[in-house]
Design a protein around this motif. Sequence first.
Motif, short mmCIF file in Angstrom:
data_model
loop_
_atom_site.label_atom_id
_atom_site.label_comp_id
_atom_site.label_asym_id
_atom_site.label_seq_id
_atom_site.Cartn_x
_atom_site.Cartn_y
_atom_site.Cartn_z
N ARG A 297 82.89 12.29 34.51
CA ARG A 297 82.80 11.64 33.20
C ARG A 297 83.83 12.29 32.28
O ARG A 297 83.85 13.51 32.12
N ASN A 298 84.73 11.48 31.72
CA ASN A 298 85.75 11.95 30.78
C ASN A 298 85.58 11.22 29.47
O ASN A 298 85.34 10.02 29.45
N TYR A 299 85.73 11.94 28.37
CA TYR A 299 85.71 11.29 27.08
C TYR A 299 86.46 12.13 26.06
O TYR A 299 86.67 13.32 26.26
N ARG B 152 90.60 1.77 32.67
CA ARG B 152 91.17 2.86 31.88
C ARG B 152 92.27 2.32 30.98
O ARG B 152 93.06 1.46 31.39
N PRO C 31 87.13 6.71 32.03
CA PRO C 31 85.93 7.40 31.55
C PRO C 31 84.91 7.72 32.65
O PRO C 31 84.19 8.70 32.54
#
Length: 168
Positions: free
Chosen positions: A57-59, A95, A69
């Motif tokens: 999980r990227n934010y 993305r 994300p």
Amino acid sequence: EIRLSLVGSEMCIRDSITTAQSASNVRVRGMEFEYSQSLSFLPQPFKGLGVRTSYTRNYAQVTLANRSPHLVSAGLNYASGRTNVYANLNWAESRPINAAGTQYQRHRLNLDLGGSVRLAPRLNAFFSVRNVLNEPFIRMEKVGSNPAAAQFFQKFGIIPTIGMKTTF
């Protein structure tokens, strides 16, 4: 990083905070959860099975180009004697391609297969098949209040490879 180890398996959770160069500080965060397990406790012929999975999980506080994300991957491998085969499945959520978020790479599911056979102590025959599902790369663009539309659609096809590998 938090790492938990069980007999024959491993589970890992990573969390990191980074700041990017801008007029003000921007917080970028990522978290990864991964799990792998050797199924060597199973009876033959399943003793050589192994499984793995991960979720990332990227934010960030702002839109960052080329940062998906959500990423999910899973794999299965089997080794017995001189033979090894595997399957890997990866999914990436859509993305953004630009900081405005008006262009994005559409979500994609990819399946790869492969394996090898040891023919001699330092000689292996191998194969791989990439993009088994023949998934396209689709770039979407949103202009004004209109819904996003495909601007780029490309299929690379299913990509097989066979070969021999030796070590000296």
